[in-house]
Design a protein around this motif. Structure first.
Motif, PDB file in Angstrom:
ATOM      1  N   PRO A   5       3.405   1.018   2.119  1.00 28.40           N
ATOM      2  CA  PRO A   5       3.034   1.817   3.301  1.00 28.40           C
ATOM      3  C   PRO A   5       1.555   2.182   3.340  1.00 28.40           C
ATOM      4  CG  PRO A   5       5.065   2.640   2.308  1.00 28.40           C
ATOM      5  CD  PRO A   5       4.489   1.659   1.339  1.00 28.40           C
ATOM      6  N   GLU A   6       0.979   2.560   2.185  1.00 30.30           N
ATOM      7  CA  GLU A   6      -0.430   2.961   2.166  1.00 30.30           C
ATOM      8  C   GLU A   6      -1.359   1.783   2.423  1.00 30.30           C
ATOM      9  OE1 GLU A   6       1.906   5.913  -0.100  1.00 30.30           O
ATOM     10  OE2 GLU A   6       1.748   3.735  -0.186  1.00 30.30           O
ATOM     11  N   VAL A   7      -1.080   0.641   1.809  1.00 29.15           N
ATOM     12  CA  VAL A   7      -1.954  -0.526   1.978  1.00 29.15           C
ATOM     13  C   VAL A   7      -1.964  -0.981   3.432  1.00 29.15           C
ATOM     14  CG1 VAL A   7      -2.290  -2.941   1.332  1.00 29.15           C
ATOM     15  CG2 VAL A   7      -1.700  -1.260  -0.420  1.00 29.15           C
ATOM     16  N   HIS A   8      -0.811  -1.000   4.069  1.00 29.69           N
ATOM     17  CA  HIS A   8      -0.757  -1.407   5.475  1.00 29.69           C
ATOM     18  C   HIS A   8      -1.388  -0.353   6.382  1.00 29.69           C
ATOM     19  CE1 HIS A   8       1.728  -5.141   5.456  1.00 29.69           C
ATOM     20  NE2 HIS A   8       1.978  -4.709   4.234  1.00 29.69           N
ATOM     21  N   ALA A   9      -1.297   0.916   5.996  1.00 28.28           N
ATOM     22  CA  ALA A   9      -1.984   1.961   6.767  1.00 28.28           C
ATOM     23  C   ALA A   9      -3.497   1.783   6.674  1.00 28.28           C
ATOM     24  CB  ALA A   9      -1.570   3.338   6.257  1.00 28.28           C
ATOM     25  N   PHE A  10      -4.010   1.432   5.491  1.00 23.80           N
ATOM     26  CA  PHE A  10      -5.441   1.160   5.339  1.00 23.80           C
ATOM     27  C   PHE A  10      -5.860  -0.026   6.208  1.00 23.80           C
ATOM     28  CE2 PHE A  10      -5.221   3.072   0.835  1.00 23.80           C
ATOM     29  CZ  PHE A  10      -5.631   4.308   1.300  1.00 23.80           C
ATOM     30  N   ALA A  11      -5.029  -1.068   6.241  1.00 24.41           N
ATOM     31  CA  ALA A  11      -5.358  -2.251   7.044  1.00 24.41           C
ATOM     32  C   ALA A  11      -5.431  -1.899   8.526  1.00 24.41           C
ATOM     33  CB  ALA A  11      -4.322  -3.350   6.799  1.00 24.41           C
ATOM     34  N   VAL A 236      14.687  -1.881   0.261  1.00 25.19           N
ATOM     35  CA  VAL A 236      13.232  -1.947   0.091  1.00 25.19           C
ATOM     36  C   VAL A 236      12.545  -1.892   1.454  1.00 25.19           C
ATOM     37  CG1 VAL A 236      11.333  -3.458  -0.606  1.00 25.19           C
ATOM     38  CG2 VAL A 236      13.292  -3.143  -2.121  1.00 25.19           C
ATOM     39  N   ARG A 237      13.029  -2.683   2.387  1.00 25.58           N
ATOM     40  CA  ARG A 237      12.445  -2.686   3.733  1.00 25.58           C
ATOM     41  C   ARG A 237      12.620  -1.330   4.418  1.00 25.58           C
ATOM     42  NH1 ARG A 237      14.246  -4.177   9.119  1.00 25.58           N
ATOM     43  NH2 ARG A 237      12.516  -5.113  10.299  1.00 25.58           N
ATOM     44  N   LYS A 238      13.803  -0.756   4.289  1.00 26.24           N
ATOM     45  CA  LYS A 238      14.074   0.525   4.942  1.00 26.24           C
ATOM     46  C   LYS A 238      13.156   1.618   4.416  1.00 26.24           C
ATOM     47  CE  LYS A 238      17.748   3.889   5.800  1.00 26.24           C
ATOM     48  NZ  LYS A 238      19.157   4.267   5.527  1.00 26.24           N
ATOM     49  N   MET A 239      12.966   1.686   3.103  1.00 22.81           N
ATOM     50  CA  MET A 239      12.111   2.718   2.524  1.00 22.81           C
ATOM     51  C   MET A 239      10.646   2.517   2.904  1.00 22.81           C
ATOM     52  SD  MET A 239      13.916   4.974   0.882  1.00 22.81           S
ATOM     53  CE  MET A 239      14.937   4.815   2.358  1.00 22.81           C
ATOM     54  N   CYS A 240      10.208   1.262   2.971  1.00 18.61           N
ATOM     55  CA  CYS A 240       8.824   0.997   3.391  1.00 18.61           C
ATOM     56  C   CYS A 240       8.591   1.463   4.828  1.00 18.61           C
ATOM     57  CB  CYS A 240       8.514  -0.493   3.266  1.00 18.61           C
ATOM     58  SG  CYS A 240       8.348  -1.090   1.571  1.00 18.61           S
ATOM     59  N   LEU A 241       9.552   1.207   5.706  1.00 24.15           N
ATOM     60  CA  LEU A 241       9.411   1.614   7.107  1.00 24.15           C
ATOM     61  C   LEU A 241       9.446   3.136   7.244  1.00 24.15           C
ATOM     62  CD1 LEU A 241      11.658  -1.049   8.884  1.00 24.15           C
ATOM     63  CD2 LEU A 241       9.177  -0.817   9.065  1.00 24.15           C
ATOM     64  N   GLU A 242      10.342   3.784   6.516  1.00 29.93           N
ATOM     65  CA  GLU A 242      10.421   5.242   6.604  1.00 29.93           C
ATOM     66  C   GLU A 242       9.150   5.898   6.064  1.00 29.93           C
ATOM     67  OE1 GLU A 242      13.875   6.909   4.845  1.00 29.93           O
ATOM     68  OE2 GLU A 242      15.284   5.858   6.170  1.00 29.93           O
ATOM     69  N   GLU A 245       6.067   5.861   8.403  1.00 34.00           N
ATOM     70  CA  GLU A 245       6.046   6.804   9.517  1.00 34.00           C
ATOM     71  C   GLU A 245       5.433   8.146   9.144  1.00 34.00           C
ATOM     72  OE1 GLU A 245      10.012   7.151  10.902  1.00 34.00           O
ATOM     73  OE2 GLU A 245      10.140   5.095  11.679  1.00 34.00           O
ATOM     74  N   VAL A 246       5.455   8.499   7.862  1.00 30.32           N
ATOM     75  CA  VAL A 246       4.991   9.830   7.445  1.00 30.32           C
ATOM     76  C   VAL A 246       3.806   9.772   6.490  1.00 30.32           C
ATOM     77  CG1 VAL A 246       7.268  10.859   7.767  1.00 30.32           C
ATOM     78  CG2 VAL A 246       6.687   9.857   5.555  1.00 30.32           C
ATOM     79  N   VAL A 247       3.320   8.569   6.180  1.00 31.06           N
ATOM     80  CA  VAL A 247       2.289   8.450   5.153  1.00 31.06           C
ATOM     81  C   VAL A 247       0.977   9.108   5.579  1.00 31.06           C
ATOM     82  CG1 VAL A 247       1.361   6.220   5.924  1.00 31.06           C
ATOM     83  CG2 VAL A 247       1.326   6.808   3.493  1.00 31.06           C
ATOM     84  N   GLY A 254       5.580  14.636   1.787  1.00 35.65           N
ATOM     85  CA  GLY A 254       6.189  15.408   0.708  1.00 35.65           C
ATOM     86  C   GLY A 254       7.621  15.802   1.013  1.00 35.65           C
ATOM     87  N   ASP A 255       7.896  16.110   2.287  1.00 32.51           N
ATOM     88  CA  ASP A 255       9.269  16.440   2.678  1.00 32.51           C
ATOM     89  C   ASP A 255      10.170  15.212   2.642  1.00 32.51           C
ATOM     90  OD1 ASP A 255       8.420  19.028   3.070  1.00 32.51           O
ATOM     91  OD2 ASP A 255       8.130  18.789   5.238  1.00 32.51           O
ATOM     92  N   TRP A 256       9.598  14.040   2.928  1.00 32.49           N
ATOM     93  CA  TRP A 256      10.400  12.808   2.925  1.00 32.49           C
ATOM     94  C   TRP A 256      10.831  12.431   1.508  1.00 32.49           C
ATOM     95  CZ3 TRP A 256       9.186   7.963   0.739  1.00 32.49           C
ATOM     96  CH2 TRP A 256      10.072   6.939   1.067  1.00 32.49           C
ATOM     97  N   LEU A 257       9.979  12.678   0.525  1.00 32.66           N
ATOM     98  CA  LEU A 257      10.336  12.360  -0.855  1.00 32.66           C
ATOM     99  C   LEU A 257      11.509  13.226  -1.300  1.00 32.66           C
ATOM    100  CD1 LEU A 257       6.797  12.146  -2.523  1.00 32.66           C
ATOM    101  CD2 LEU A 257       8.299  10.230  -1.979  1.00 32.66           C
ATOM    102  N   GLN A 258      12.521  12.600  -1.847  1.00 34.06           N
ATOM    103  CA  GLN A 258      13.695  13.321  -2.334  1.00 34.06           C
ATOM    104  C   GLN A 258      13.816  13.297  -3.857  1.00 34.06           C
ATOM    105  OE1 GLN A 258      17.272  11.922  -0.409  1.00 34.06           O
ATOM    106  NE2 GLN A 258      16.373  12.015   1.639  1.00 34.06           N
ATOM    107  N   CYS A 259      13.186  12.309  -4.486  1.00 30.25           N
ATOM    108  CA  CYS A 259      13.385  12.122  -5.923  1.00 30.25           C
ATOM    109  C   CYS A 259      12.069  12.104  -6.698  1.00 30.25           C
ATOM    110  CB  CYS A 259      14.157  10.821  -6.162  1.00 30.25           C
ATOM    111  SG  CYS A 259      14.544  10.483  -7.889  1.00 30.25           S
ATOM    112  N   TYR A 260      11.073  11.397  -6.208  1.00 27.78           N
ATOM    113  CA  TYR A 260       9.820  11.199  -6.937  1.00 27.78           C
ATOM    114  C   TYR A 260       9.129  12.540  -7.178  1.00 27.78           C
ATOM    115  CZ  TYR A 260       5.134   9.418  -7.981  1.00 27.78           C
ATOM    116  OH  TYR A 260       3.922   9.152  -8.569  1.00 27.78           O
TER     117      TYR A 260
END
Length: 349
Positions: A5-11, A236-242, A245-247, A254-260
Protein backbone atom coordinates in the motif's frame (compact mmCIF):
# COMPACT_ATOMS: atom_id res chain seq x y z
CA UNK A 1 9.19 -1.26 5.91
CA UNK A 2 7.03 0.28 3.18
CA UNK A 3 4.81 -2.50 1.89
CA UNK A 4 2.46 -2.76 -1.06
CA UNK A 5 0.00 0.00 0.00
CA UNK A 6 2.75 2.51 0.86
CA UNK A 7 4.84 1.90 -2.26
CA UNK A 8 1.83 2.34 -4.54
CA UNK A 9 0.79 5.46 -2.61
CA UNK A 10 4.28 6.91 -3.23
CA UNK A 11 3.96 6.09 -6.94
CA UNK A 12 0.60 7.88 -7.18
CA UNK A 13 1.97 10.86 -5.25
CA UNK A 14 4.94 11.23 -7.62
CA UNK A 15 2.79 10.77 -10.72
CA UNK A 16 0.30 13.44 -9.60
CA UNK A 17 2.69 16.00 -8.13
CA UNK A 18 5.35 15.76 -10.83
CA UNK A 19 3.07 15.56 -13.85
CA UNK A 20 3.78 19.14 -14.99
CA UNK A 21 7.24 19.52 -13.48
CA UNK A 22 10.49 19.55 -15.44
CA UNK A 23 13.50 18.16 -13.62
CA UNK A 24 17.09 19.09 -14.38
CA UNK A 25 19.16 16.35 -12.76
CA UNK A 26 18.82 12.90 -11.20
CA UNK A 27 21.61 11.84 -8.88
CA UNK A 28 22.52 9.50 -6.06
CA UNK A 29 24.22 10.54 -2.82
CA UNK A 30 26.54 7.51 -3.11
CA UNK A 31 27.34 7.90 -6.82
CA UNK A 32 29.12 11.00 -8.19
CA UNK A 33 27.91 10.30 -11.73
CA UNK A 34 24.29 11.46 -12.25
CA UNK A 35 21.72 9.16 -13.80
CA UNK A 36 20.56 12.04 -15.99
CA UNK A 37 21.78 15.64 -16.19
CA UNK A 38 19.56 17.01 -18.95
CA UNK A 39 15.95 18.28 -18.54
CA UNK A 40 13.48 15.41 -18.20
CA UNK A 41 9.95 14.45 -17.19
CA UNK A 42 9.09 11.84 -14.56
CA UNK A 43 6.48 9.08 -14.58
CA UNK A 44 6.06 6.62 -11.73
CA UNK A 45 4.43 3.24 -11.22
CA UNK A 46 4.88 0.29 -8.88
CA UNK A 47 4.81 -3.50 -8.81
CA UNK A 48 4.57 -5.10 -5.39
CA UNK A 49 7.31 -3.56 -3.24
CA UNK A 50 9.26 -2.09 -6.15
CA UNK A 51 8.85 1.49 -7.33
CA UNK A 52 9.77 2.47 -10.90
CA UNK A 53 10.70 5.95 -12.08
CA UNK A 54 10.70 6.54 -15.83
CA UNK A 55 12.88 9.53 -16.64
CA UNK A 56 12.19 10.81 -20.16
CA UNK A 57 14.65 13.43 -21.51
CA UNK A 58 13.24 16.47 -23.31
CA UNK A 59 14.35 17.89 -26.63
CA UNK A 60 14.71 21.64 -27.13
CA UNK A 61 11.02 22.09 -27.88
CA UNK A 62 9.96 20.30 -24.68
CA UNK A 63 9.19 17.20 -26.72
CA UNK A 64 9.94 13.85 -25.15
CA UNK A 65 12.64 11.74 -26.78
CA UNK A 66 12.94 7.97 -26.70
CA UNK A 67 16.12 7.36 -24.66
CA UNK A 68 14.21 6.83 -21.42
CA UNK A 69 16.01 5.91 -18.18
CA UNK A 70 14.17 3.48 -15.90
CA UNK A 71 15.13 3.49 -12.20
CA UNK A 72 13.92 0.62 -10.00
CA UNK A 73 13.80 1.51 -6.31
CA UNK A 74 13.40 -0.74 -3.27
CA UNK A 75 12.85 1.54 -0.30
CA UNK A 76 13.94 -1.09 2.21
CA UNK A 77 13.35 -0.51 5.91
CA UNK A 78 11.96 2.88 6.97
CA UNK A 79 12.05 4.35 3.45
CA UNK A 80 9.87 7.27 2.35
CA UNK A 81 9.52 9.99 -0.30
CA UNK A 82 9.50 13.72 0.46
CA UNK A 83 10.04 17.12 -1.17
CA UNK A 84 12.57 19.73 -0.04
CA UNK A 85 13.54 23.24 -1.02
CA UNK A 86 17.32 22.81 -0.87
CA UNK A 87 19.87 20.05 -1.29
CA UNK A 88 21.19 20.59 2.24
CA UNK A 89 17.77 19.94 3.78
CA UNK A 90 17.42 16.69 1.85
CA UNK A 91 20.87 15.44 2.85
CA UNK A 92 20.18 16.24 6.49
CA UNK A 93 17.01 14.14 6.29
CA UNK A 94 18.80 10.95 5.16
CA UNK A 95 18.14 11.44 1.45
CA UNK A 96 19.83 8.97 -0.90
CA UNK A 97 18.26 9.54 -4.34
CA UNK A 98 17.34 12.99 -5.65
CA UNK A 99 15.41 14.44 -8.56
CA UNK A 100 16.34 18.10 -8.78
CA UNK A 101 14.09 20.79 -10.29
CA UNK A 102 14.57 24.56 -10.42
CA UNK A 103 12.76 25.36 -7.18
CA UNK A 104 12.36 22.00 -5.42
CA UNK A 105 13.96 18.64 -4.79
CA UNK A 106 12.20 15.26 -4.77
CA UNK A 107 14.11 12.98 -2.41
CA UNK A 108 13.97 9.28 -1.59
CA UNK A 109 15.03 8.90 2.03
CA UNK A 110 15.54 6.09 4.52
CA UNK A 111 16.63 5.65 8.12
CA UNK A 112 18.16 2.32 7.11
CA UNK A 113 20.46 3.01 4.13
CA UNK A 114 21.87 -0.52 4.03
CA UNK A 115 18.46 -1.84 2.92
CA UNK A 116 17.86 0.82 0.23
CA UNK A 117 18.36 -0.35 -3.37
CA UNK A 118 18.28 1.52 -6.68
CA UNK A 119 19.37 0.33 -10.11
CA UNK A 120 18.83 1.11 -13.78
CA UNK A 121 16.74 -1.53 -15.51
CA UNK A 122 13.38 -3.26 -15.25
CA UNK A 123 11.35 -4.85 -12.49
CA UNK A 124 12.64 -7.98 -10.81
CA UNK A 125 10.44 -10.59 -12.47
CA UNK A 126 11.56 -13.32 -10.08
CA UNK A 127 9.03 -11.66 -7.78
CA UNK A 128 5.39 -12.56 -8.24
CA UNK A 129 3.01 -10.41 -10.29
CA UNK A 130 1.29 -7.64 -8.39
CA UNK A 131 -1.40 -9.19 -6.14
CA UNK A 132 -3.76 -6.23 -6.62
CA UNK A 133 -3.29 -4.82 -10.11
CA UNK A 134 -2.34 -8.07 -11.84
CA UNK A 135 -4.42 -10.42 -9.74
CA UNK A 136 -5.10 -13.19 -12.27
CA UNK A 137 -1.40 -13.51 -13.15
CA UNK A 138 -0.60 -13.50 -9.43
CA UNK A 139 -2.98 -16.42 -8.79
CA UNK A 140 -1.68 -18.25 -11.86
CA UNK A 141 1.89 -17.86 -10.59
CA UNK A 142 0.89 -19.40 -7.26
CA UNK A 143 -1.00 -22.23 -8.99
CA UNK A 144 2.02 -22.98 -11.21
CA UNK A 145 4.27 -23.08 -8.16
CA UNK A 146 1.90 -25.54 -6.48
CA UNK A 147 1.78 -27.71 -9.61
CA UNK A 148 5.56 -27.98 -9.63
CA UNK A 149 5.65 -29.01 -5.97
CA UNK A 150 2.87 -31.56 -6.45
CA UNK A 151 5.17 -33.58 -8.72
CA UNK A 152 7.18 -34.86 -5.77
CA UNK A 153 6.52 -35.99 -2.25
CA UNK A 154 7.23 -33.18 0.18
CA UNK A 155 9.32 -34.55 3.08
CA UNK A 156 7.84 -33.84 6.49
CA UNK A 157 11.15 -32.51 7.79
CA UNK A 158 10.75 -29.37 5.65
CA UNK A 159 8.72 -27.55 8.27
CA UNK A 160 7.97 -23.95 7.35
CA UNK A 161 5.78 -21.67 9.49
CA UNK A 162 3.13 -19.77 7.59
CA UNK A 163 4.45 -16.44 8.90
CA UNK A 164 7.73 -17.04 7.04
CA UNK A 165 5.94 -18.37 3.97
CA UNK A 166 4.00 -15.10 3.55
CA UNK A 167 7.26 -13.16 3.23
CA UNK A 168 8.23 -15.14 0.11
CA UNK A 169 8.27 -12.41 -2.54
CA UNK A 170 8.26 -14.95 -5.38
CA UNK A 171 4.68 -15.72 -4.35
CA UNK A 172 3.43 -12.70 -2.36
CA UNK A 173 5.08 -9.63 -3.83
CA UNK A 174 4.45 -6.67 -1.53
CA UNK A 175 3.70 -8.47 1.74
CA UNK A 176 5.74 -7.40 4.75
CA UNK A 177 5.58 -7.54 8.51
CA UNK A 178 2.33 -5.74 9.27
CA UNK A 179 0.41 -7.24 6.34
CA UNK A 180 1.31 -10.80 7.28
CA UNK A 181 0.19 -10.21 10.88
CA UNK A 182 -3.16 -8.82 9.73
CA UNK A 183 -3.67 -11.56 7.13
CA UNK A 184 -3.07 -14.36 9.62
CA UNK A 185 -5.19 -12.69 12.30
CA UNK A 186 -8.19 -12.29 10.01
CA UNK A 187 -7.87 -15.88 8.81
CA UNK A 188 -7.50 -17.06 12.43
CA UNK A 189 -4.24 -18.86 11.67
CA UNK A 190 -1.43 -19.21 14.17
CA UNK A 191 1.76 -17.73 12.65
CA UNK A 192 3.82 -20.82 13.48
CA UNK A 193 1.40 -23.32 12.00
CA UNK A 194 3.08 -25.53 9.41
CA UNK A 195 2.24 -24.19 5.96
CA UNK A 196 1.96 -27.77 4.63
CA UNK A 197 -1.29 -28.19 6.57
CA UNK A 198 -2.70 -25.06 4.93
CA UNK A 199 -1.61 -25.99 1.41
CA UNK A 200 -2.73 -29.62 1.59
CA UNK A 201 -6.25 -29.08 0.09
CA UNK A 202 -4.82 -27.15 -2.86
CA UNK A 203 -2.00 -29.64 -3.31
CA UNK A 204 -4.46 -32.53 -3.62
CA UNK A 205 -6.34 -30.57 -6.28
CA UNK A 206 -3.09 -29.89 -8.17
CA UNK A 207 -2.21 -33.58 -8.11
CA UNK A 208 -5.60 -34.43 -9.61
CA UNK A 209 -5.24 -31.75 -12.30
CA UNK A 210 -1.79 -33.01 -13.18
CA UNK A 211 -3.05 -36.58 -13.54
CA UNK A 212 -5.87 -35.48 -15.83
CA UNK A 213 -3.61 -33.99 -18.50
CA UNK A 214 0.07 -33.86 -19.37
CA UNK A 215 -0.09 -30.10 -19.94
CA UNK A 216 -2.12 -28.13 -17.42
CA UNK A 217 -3.35 -24.73 -18.56
CA UNK A 218 -4.63 -22.23 -16.04
CA UNK A 219 -8.40 -21.72 -16.29
CA UNK A 220 -11.01 -19.62 -14.44
CA UNK A 221 -12.02 -22.80 -12.60
CA UNK A 222 -8.46 -23.12 -11.32
CA UNK A 223 -8.57 -19.54 -10.06
CA UNK A 224 -11.75 -20.29 -8.13
CA UNK A 225 -10.25 -23.48 -6.68
CA UNK A 226 -7.11 -21.65 -5.54
CA UNK A 227 -9.19 -18.97 -3.81
CA UNK A 228 -11.40 -21.58 -2.14
CA UNK A 229 -8.73 -24.07 -1.09
CA UNK A 230 -6.01 -21.59 -0.09
CA UNK A 231 -7.56 -18.45 1.46
CA UNK A 232 -4.11 -16.90 1.91
CA UNK A 233 -4.05 -15.98 -1.78
CA UNK A 234 -7.18 -13.78 -1.99
CA UNK A 235 -6.65 -12.41 1.53
CA UNK A 236 -3.36 -10.81 0.44
CA UNK A 237 -5.21 -8.78 -2.18
CA UNK A 238 -8.01 -7.87 0.22
CA UNK A 239 -5.63 -6.61 2.91
CA UNK A 240 -3.62 -4.58 0.39
CA UNK A 241 -6.79 -2.88 -0.86
CA UNK A 242 -8.10 -2.17 2.64
CA UNK A 243 -4.77 -0.75 3.81
CA UNK A 244 -4.49 1.43 0.69
CA UNK A 245 -7.72 3.21 1.62
CA UNK A 246 -6.40 4.37 5.01
CA UNK A 247 -2.64 4.57 4.49
CA UNK A 248 -2.77 8.37 4.05
CA UNK A 249 -4.41 8.90 7.46
CA UNK A 250 -2.28 7.75 10.44
CA UNK A 251 -5.30 7.73 12.77
CA UNK A 252 -7.45 5.69 10.39
CA UNK A 253 -4.56 3.35 9.63
CA UNK A 254 -3.97 2.77 13.34
CA UNK A 255 -7.65 1.97 13.81
CA UNK A 256 -7.57 -0.43 10.85
CA UNK A 257 -4.74 -2.47 12.38
CA UNK A 258 -6.15 -5.21 14.59
CA UNK A 259 -3.09 -7.32 15.34
CA UNK A 260 0.21 -5.65 14.39
CA UNK A 261 1.79 -4.13 17.54
CA UNK A 262 -1.57 -4.60 19.31
CA UNK A 263 -1.74 -8.34 20.02
CA UNK A 264 -0.50 -9.45 23.46
CA UNK A 265 1.89 -12.08 22.08
CA UNK A 266 4.93 -11.68 19.85
CA UNK A 267 7.82 -13.92 18.83
CA UNK A 268 10.83 -13.66 16.56
CA UNK A 269 10.77 -15.89 13.50
CA UNK A 270 13.88 -17.56 12.09
CA UNK A 271 14.75 -14.41 10.11
CA UNK A 272 14.76 -12.33 13.30
CA UNK A 273 11.57 -10.42 12.48
CA UNK A 274 8.87 -10.04 15.10
CA UNK A 275 5.38 -11.39 14.47
CA UNK A 276 2.41 -10.35 16.63
CA UNK A 277 -0.50 -12.69 17.25
CA UNK A 278 -3.35 -13.65 19.56
CA UNK A 279 -3.69 -17.11 21.04
CA UNK A 280 -1.36 -19.62 22.65
CA UNK A 281 2.26 -18.54 22.66
CA UNK A 282 3.33 -22.15 23.24
CA UNK A 283 1.32 -23.69 20.43
CA UNK A 284 1.68 -27.46 20.31
CA UNK A 285 2.79 -28.73 16.96
CA UNK A 286 0.11 -30.68 15.09
CA UNK A 287 1.55 -33.55 13.08
CA UNK A 288 -0.63 -34.57 10.15
CA UNK A 289 0.65 -38.09 9.64
CA UNK A 290 1.43 -40.06 12.76
CA UNK A 291 4.49 -42.25 12.72
CA UNK A 292 6.39 -40.49 9.95
CA UNK A 293 10.15 -40.65 10.04
CA UNK A 294 12.27 -37.92 11.55
CA UNK A 295 9.49 -36.48 13.69
CA UNK A 296 12.00 -35.78 16.44
CA UNK A 297 14.08 -33.58 14.13
CA UNK A 298 10.93 -31.81 12.99
CA UNK A 299 10.03 -31.10 16.59
CA UNK A 300 13.47 -29.65 17.20
CA UNK A 301 13.21 -27.49 14.07
CA UNK A 302 9.83 -26.24 15.24
CA UNK A 303 11.22 -25.54 18.69
CA UNK A 304 14.12 -23.54 17.25
CA UNK A 305 11.60 -21.57 15.16
CA UNK A 306 9.83 -20.67 18.41
CA UNK A 307 13.11 -19.95 20.14
CA UNK A 308 12.54 -22.89 22.51
CA UNK A 309 15.62 -24.27 24.24
CA UNK A 310 13.98 -25.86 27.29
CA UNK A 311 13.84 -29.63 26.87
CA UNK A 312 10.54 -30.13 28.69
CA UNK A 313 8.87 -27.60 26.39
CA UNK A 314 10.40 -29.34 23.38
CA UNK A 315 8.84 -32.60 24.51
CA UNK A 316 5.40 -30.98 24.42
CA UNK A 317 5.97 -30.04 20.78
CA UNK A 318 6.40 -33.69 19.79
CA UNK A 319 3.74 -36.31 19.17
CA UNK A 320 3.53 -39.26 21.59
CA UNK A 321 5.25 -41.51 19.04
CA UNK A 322 8.07 -39.01 18.59
CA UNK A 323 8.42 -38.54 22.36
CA UNK A 324 8.76 -42.30 22.79
CA UNK A 325 11.35 -42.49 19.99
CA UNK A 326 13.20 -39.52 21.47
CA UNK A 327 13.28 -41.11 24.92
CA UNK A 328 14.72 -44.32 23.45
CA UNK A 329 17.45 -42.39 21.66
CA UNK A 330 18.25 -40.22 24.66
CA UNK A 331 17.84 -42.87 27.33
CA UNK A 332 18.31 -42.35 31.06
CA UNK A 333 20.93 -43.41 33.57
CA UNK A 334 18.43 -45.79 35.13
CA UNK A 335 17.44 -47.50 31.89
CA UNK A 336 20.89 -47.84 30.32
CA UNK A 337 22.85 -50.96 31.28
CA UNK A 338 26.17 -50.19 32.92
CA UNK A 339 28.91 -52.24 31.22
CA UNK A 340 31.08 -51.96 34.36
CA UNK A 341 28.34 -53.21 36.67
CA UNK A 342 29.07 -56.56 38.30
CA UNK A 343 27.04 -59.31 36.77
CA UNK A 344 26.64 -57.58 33.41
CA UNK A 345 26.57 -60.00 30.49
CA UNK A 346 29.97 -58.92 29.14
CA UNK A 347 31.59 -58.92 32.57
CA UNK A 348 30.25 -62.26 33.73
CA UNK A 349 33.12 -64.69 34.20
Amino acid sequence: MPEHPEVHAFARYIANECMDMTFLRAWDACNPKPYLDTPFKVKADARGKQLRLRLTPLAKGDDEVNNEVSLIISLGLLGYVDTFLTREEALRDDGLLFLEAEDALLAFCTRSPETFRVYVGEYDFTRSPDPVYDYEAYVENFFTWMLQRSRRQIPRRTYLPVCRFLLEQRLFNGVGNYLRAEILHRLKLHPFQDVATILRPLRSYCVRRRLEAKTVEFTPDDLLEVETRCPLVPMVRKMCLEAAEVVHDPQAFGDWLQCYQKAPNSLLDSSGRKIWFYGDKELHRHVIDEGEEDETRMGRNYASELGVTNHSMLERLLTPAARFQNSLQRGTAASRPDPNREGHLHNTP
